[in-house]
Design a protein around this motif. Structure first.
Motif, PDB file in Angstrom:
ATOM      1  N   UNK A 316      12.210   2.418  -3.026  1.00  0.00           N
ATOM      2  CA  UNK A 316      12.257   2.187  -4.471  1.00  0.00           C
ATOM      3  C   UNK A 316      11.234   3.033  -5.233  1.00  0.00           C
ATOM      4  N   UNK A 317      10.783   4.129  -4.626  1.00  0.00           N
ATOM      5  CA  UNK A 317       9.859   5.015  -5.325  1.00  0.00           C
ATOM      6  C   UNK A 317      10.543   5.601  -6.557  1.00  0.00           C
ATOM      7  N   UNK A 318      10.014   5.318  -7.741  1.00  0.00           N
ATOM      8  CA  UNK A 318      10.560   5.850  -9.003  1.00  0.00           C
ATOM      9  C   UNK A 318      12.033   5.522  -9.188  1.00  0.00           C
ATOM     10  N   UNK A 319      12.497   4.388  -8.665  1.00  0.00           N
ATOM     11  CA  UNK A 319      13.924   4.092  -8.733  1.00  0.00           C
ATOM     12  C   UNK A 319      14.130   2.596  -8.559  1.00  0.00           C
ATOM     13  N   UNK A 320      14.470   1.902  -9.618  1.00  0.00           N
ATOM     14  CA  UNK A 320      14.609   0.443  -9.543  1.00  0.00           C
ATOM     15  C   UNK A 320      15.852   0.013  -8.780  1.00  0.00           C
ATOM     16  N   UNK A 321      16.827   0.917  -8.622  1.00  0.00           N
ATOM     17  CA  UNK A 321      18.033   0.582  -7.867  1.00  0.00           C
ATOM     18  C   UNK A 321      17.853   0.764  -6.365  1.00  0.00           C
ATOM     19  N   UNK A 322      16.889   1.566  -5.960  1.00  0.00           N
ATOM     20  CA  UNK A 322      16.693   1.852  -4.545  1.00  0.00           C
ATOM     21  C   UNK A 322      17.552   3.013  -4.091  1.00  0.00           C
ATOM     22  N   UNK A 323      17.076   3.701  -3.067  1.00  0.00           N
ATOM     23  CA  UNK A 323      17.863   4.766  -2.471  1.00  0.00           C
ATOM     24  C   UNK A 323      17.688   4.725  -0.963  1.00  0.00           C
ATOM     25  N   UNK A 324      18.695   5.196  -0.249  1.00  0.00           N
ATOM     26  CA  UNK A 324      18.631   5.302   1.204  1.00  0.00           C
ATOM     27  C   UNK A 324      17.747   6.489   1.550  1.00  0.00           C
ATOM     28  N   UNK A 325      16.624   6.211   2.203  1.00  0.00           N
ATOM     29  CA  UNK A 325      15.649   7.239   2.542  1.00  0.00           C
ATOM     30  C   UNK A 325      15.915   7.747   3.956  1.00  0.00           C
ATOM     31  N   UNK A 326      16.164   9.048   4.092  1.00  0.00           N
ATOM     32  CA  UNK A 326      16.409   9.687   5.379  1.00  0.00           C
ATOM     33  C   UNK A 326      15.492  10.895   5.494  1.00  0.00           C
ATOM     34  N   UNK A 327      14.833  11.036   6.637  1.00  0.00           N
ATOM     35  CA  UNK A 327      13.824  12.087   6.771  1.00  0.00           C
ATOM     36  C   UNK A 327      13.923  12.772   8.123  1.00  0.00           C
ATOM     37  N   UNK A 328      13.354  13.979   8.223  1.00  0.00           N
ATOM     38  CA  UNK A 328      13.314  14.672   9.506  1.00  0.00           C
ATOM     39  C   UNK A 328      12.175  14.148  10.368  1.00  0.00           C
ATOM     40  N   UNK A 329      12.149  14.585  11.609  1.00  0.00           N
ATOM     41  CA  UNK A 329      11.003  14.281  12.460  1.00  0.00           C
ATOM     42  C   UNK A 329       9.747  14.902  11.860  1.00  0.00           C
ATOM     43  N   UNK A 330       8.673  14.161  11.893  1.00  0.00           N
ATOM     44  CA  UNK A 330       7.397  14.696  11.434  1.00  0.00           C
ATOM     45  C   UNK A 330       6.267  13.995  12.161  1.00  0.00           C
ATOM     46  N   UNK A 331       5.168  14.705  12.330  1.00  0.00           N
ATOM     47  CA  UNK A 331       3.994  14.175  13.018  1.00  0.00           C
ATOM     48  C   UNK A 331       2.800  14.196  12.080  1.00  0.00           C
ATOM     49  N   UNK A 332       2.110  13.063  11.975  1.00  0.00           N
ATOM     50  CA  UNK A 332       0.832  13.055  11.268  1.00  0.00           C
ATOM     51  C   UNK A 332      -0.212  13.614  12.225  1.00  0.00           C
ATOM     52  N   UNK A 333      -0.708  14.809  11.908  1.00  0.00           N
ATOM     53  CA  UNK A 333      -1.626  15.517  12.787  1.00  0.00           C
ATOM     54  C   UNK A 333      -3.050  15.003  12.703  1.00  0.00           C
ATOM     55  N   UNK A 334      -3.310  14.065  11.795  1.00  0.00           N
ATOM     56  CA  UNK A 334      -4.647  13.490  11.657  1.00  0.00           C
ATOM     57  C   UNK A 334      -4.718  12.231  12.519  1.00  0.00           C
ATOM     58  N   UNK A 335      -5.530  12.210  13.560  1.00  0.00           N
ATOM     59  CA  UNK A 335      -5.532  11.067  14.481  1.00  0.00           C
ATOM     60  C   UNK A 335      -5.989   9.757  13.858  1.00  0.00           C
ATOM     61  N   UNK A 336      -6.864   9.819  12.868  1.00  0.00           N
ATOM     62  CA  UNK A 336      -7.337   8.609  12.194  1.00  0.00           C
ATOM     63  C   UNK A 336      -6.968   8.724  10.714  1.00  0.00           C
ATOM     64  N   UNK A 337      -5.805   8.194  10.368  1.00  0.00           N
ATOM     65  CA  UNK A 337      -5.341   8.324   8.986  1.00  0.00           C
ATOM     66  C   UNK A 337      -5.935   7.255   8.082  1.00  0.00           C
ATOM     67  N   UNK A 338      -6.499   6.201   8.667  1.00  0.00           N
ATOM     68  CA  UNK A 338      -6.988   5.072   7.878  1.00  0.00           C
ATOM     69  C   UNK A 338      -8.455   4.748   8.127  1.00  0.00           C
ATOM     70  N   UNK A 339      -9.011   5.201   9.234  1.00  0.00           N
ATOM     71  CA  UNK A 339     -10.391   4.886   9.590  1.00  0.00           C
ATOM     72  C   UNK A 339     -11.259   6.123   9.340  1.00  0.00           C
ATOM     73  N   UNK A 340     -11.810   6.219   8.147  1.00  0.00           N
ATOM     74  CA  UNK A 340     -12.547   7.423   7.772  1.00  0.00           C
ATOM     75  C   UNK A 340     -13.944   7.476   8.392  1.00  0.00           C
ATOM     76  N   UNK A 341     -14.370   6.412   9.030  1.00  0.00           N
ATOM     77  CA  UNK A 341     -15.636   6.478   9.757  1.00  0.00           C
ATOM     78  C   UNK A 341     -15.515   7.387  10.975  1.00  0.00           C
ATOM     79  N   UNK A 342     -14.271   7.618  11.437  1.00  0.00           N
ATOM     80  CA  UNK A 342     -14.061   8.488  12.588  1.00  0.00           C
ATOM     81  C   UNK A 342     -14.071   9.965  12.196  1.00  0.00           C
ATOM     82  N   UNK A 343     -14.036  10.247  10.910  1.00  0.00           N
ATOM     83  CA  UNK A 343     -14.097  11.626  10.445  1.00  0.00           C
ATOM     84  C   UNK A 343     -15.553  12.105  10.441  1.00  0.00           C
TER      85      UNK A 343
END
Length: 650
Positions: A316-343
């Motif tokens: 529902x990003x920017x869309x109150x009706x909703x849309x079917x979200x389809x994406x390619x394979x992707x990798x988050x290359x950052x091992x700690x995306x949420x724990x910034x003490x590890x940076x």
């Protein structure tokens, strides 16, 4: 205007039990028709409340932290062991050395070749032979890249029959011994502090039973007994997923009976599937070469994830009706995306536990600058098109500066009070800003560069670095794509989100038009190299909507007069959102946003076979699996005229 046969979206997206539901109109009423979503990993999306939510991969993945292990059993005879998998052909380790993070407990029954409890993934001793490996290597690496935390319990012996060696539960055969040792191995992990999730069972066996007609005839009931006992008395999970396999090309006289027995078991249980070995490279009449073993592990992985559909993502990003979200394979290359003490922090103090309007929990970070050039750095490795993104919100300062380092150092600054780009450089090819709840923005930059680190700086509203003040930050992502995709959480290692496909096969019961029809597709967004929609049958006629390498939207109509593949196609204007395609023999008309784009009489539509499948994001015909956001699909049973098409797309 014609009868709507199938409808998806338009503010009426619905899901149930991991399926996407389409509405089928019958006599003025609608019935649900299920579309399957295939994706081998968890993924995120933005819900109606503006919060980021996670949807699941196939069912038995329950990993929530590094202390939870997804435990898979690999058992059977020589092709489960990897009898001729000489370790000289062991697949090279991945760049991030996955093997050291995967636990293995193995035993080759009746020999001294076994691990001393749990070890890390690697070659194993085969008595009087040297080191070997089996399909567990590729299988578990794929699991790890998909966000699992796998452990493999491997229990095998060559030339063993289910009837005489493994035996039924309670008959003191290999199976009973395996269960005893498996339970001890689980207890060992628990004593080490792990939570164990029994996630699946791979059974590669049957060639020995195929040498005896009586054993082959009893194979189905014997294997069913093992499956039932393990589910009930070991895993305490009546729907535990099983992958069954046997070498279909084995020369044993009754091998077809074994294949039939495994097929019957799989056909009778939604949580059991067969994995074929046909075409895998062999070293002799039945044993695989190292290359064949590597491919076998991938087939087992693919079969495991064919067992259950992933949950669809209605975003529902920017869309109150909703849309079917389809994406390619992707990798988050950052091992700690949420724990910034590890940076690695330089002149900056990150403080956790801050409130967030993105996830509805206190998981944001306060970045406080203490000197000029406050930054956070992290060593990563990637080249080509890369996109760095982060969620940020103004604090006492209202600017952020991000970059990833390489030969040109792509970088940009954003004003967090209004979500605007205030400057960029270093080969930045594009940038984006998405607004979220309570003043949060997701900002991103894309550049073509070798990456050595990713950085975040506290800045003022004009993008200048500051020596004091703070901003809020969370959810960092670096991916080797020319645009940002949905957030992929990481906690100690890179995580891959698999590409996804939405499909409906065997669609006769939903009355898809055959001789003529109209397809209406409404899109919110699409990126390059994406086959958005595919309407076809197994041969000949098909209709496709997709994008080329530059992200230009196109429509293709394929047909085969006199057995020669031929197509009509049209390129649409940039930012097209509404597309309608009317088709029948001798006519192919395309309208986009109220304008006629193609009207040809050269189209030959001769569906000698029934139209039997609909796909979103399948890839393989026009382009590959990419990113698309679909607001609506309608398929009508008649080919509309130009007046109707204009009205439909205006």
């Amino acid at each position: 205007m014609g009868k709507g046969i199938v409808k998806l979206g338009e503010g009426q997206w619905a899901t149930k039990d991991g399926k996407l539901l389409a509405a089928k109109e019958t006599n003025g009423r609608f019935k649900n028709a299920e579309f399957t979503v295939t994706r081998g990993s968890d993924a995120t999306y933005t819900d109606k409340d503006g919060l980021i939510k996670r949807v699941s991969a196939p069912r038995n993945r329950n990993t929530t932290s590094s202390n939870t292990l997804d435990l898979f059993v690999l058992a059977g005879q020589s092709n489960a062991m990897g009898w001729l998998g000489n370790a000289s052909g062991y697949p090279p380790q991945e760049p991030d050395l996955l093997d050291s993070s995967i636990k293995l407990n193995y035993e080759q029954i009746g020999t001294t070749s076994k691990s001393d409890g749990w070890q890390t993934l690697g070659p194993q001793q085969r008595q009087n032979y040297g080191e070997i490996f089996g399909p567990e290597v590729t299988f578990s690496r794929l699991l790890k890249r998909g966000g699992y935390n796998p452990a493999i319990f491997k229990y095998t012996e060559g030339s063993t029959s289910l009837a005489d060696d493994w035996r039924a539960p309670g008959q003191s055969g290999h199976y009973d011994t395996m269960v005893t040792k498996f339970n001890a191995a689980v207890l060992d992990l628990q004593n080490q502090g792990y939570t164990v999730n029994i996630a699946g069972f791979i059974w590669i066996q049957g060639e020995q039973d195929a040498t005896d007609a009586t054993d082959a005839s009893n194979y189905q009931s014997n294997l069913n007994a093992i499956i039932s006992d393990f589910r009930t008395n070991v895993a305490s999970n009546s729907t535990l997923e099983f992958v069954l396999g046997v070498d279909e090309g084995n020369p044993a006289s009754n091998i077809s009976a074994i294949v039939t027995a495994q097929t019957n078991i799989a056909n009778g249980d939604a949580n059991i599937v067969r994995s074929s070995m046909v075409g895998l490279e062999k070293a002799d009449s039945t044993h695989l070469t190292p290359a064949g073993i590597i491919d076998h592990g991938k087939r087992i992985y693919d079969s495991m994830f064919d067992l259950a559909s992933a949950e669809p993502r209605i975003d529902f990003t920017d869309n109150t009706d909703g849309h079917l979200l389809l994406e390619p394979e992707s990798t988050n290359l950052i091992p700690y995306s949420e724990d910034f003490e590890q940076w690695t922090s330089s002149n900056l103090t990150p403080t956790s536990g801050q409130s967030s309007a993105i996830t509805s929990s206190n998981d944001a970070w306060l970045f406080t600058a203490t000197a000029i050039l406050a930054n956070v750095t992290l060593s990563v490795s990637s080249s080509g098109a890369n996109t760095l993104s982060v969620f940020a919100k103004a604090g006492t300062q209202d600017g952020i500066f991000i970059r990833f380092s390489g030969s040109s150092n792509p970088r940009a600054a954003f004003n967090l009070s209004n979500g605007t780009l205030v400057g960029s450089g270093g080969g930045v090819t594009s940038s984006s800003v998405e607004a979220f709840n309570d003043g949060w923005y997701r900002i991103s930059i894309t550049g073509t560069d070798n990456v050595t680190d990713a950085r975040i700086y506290v800045a003022d509203s004009t993008g200048n670095f500051v020596s004091s003040g703070n901003i809020y930050v969370q959810n960092a992502q670096l991916e080797a794509l020319p645009y940002p995709t949905s957030y992929i959480p990481t906690n100690g290692g890179q995580v891959t989100r698999d590409a996804e496909i939405v499909q409906r096969e065997s669609i006769d019961e939903i009355d898809i038009p055959q001789e003529e029809g109209t397809i209406y597709l409404e899109l919110k967004e699409y990126k390059q190299n994406t086959e958005i929609f595919n309407f076809d049958r197994s041969t000949s006629n098909s209709i496709h909507v997709g994008t080329d390498s530059n992200g230009v939207l196109k429509v293709w109509g394929y047909y085969e007069p006199s057995g020669t593949g031929t197509s009509v196609q049209v390129t649409l204007s940039a930012n097209t959102s509404k597309v309608a395609i009317a088709f029948k023999n001798g006519s192919f008309i395309v309208y986009a946003d109220g304008e006629e784009e193609l009207n040809t009489s050269t189209f030959v539509w001769t569906p000698t076979d029934s139209i039997d499948r609909l796909y979103f994001n399948r890839g393989g015909y026009v382009a590959s699996q990419g990113l698309s956001k679909v607001k609506a699909l309608r398929i009508y049973k008649e080919a509309f005229n130009t007046t109707q098409l204009d009205e439909l797309t205006s």
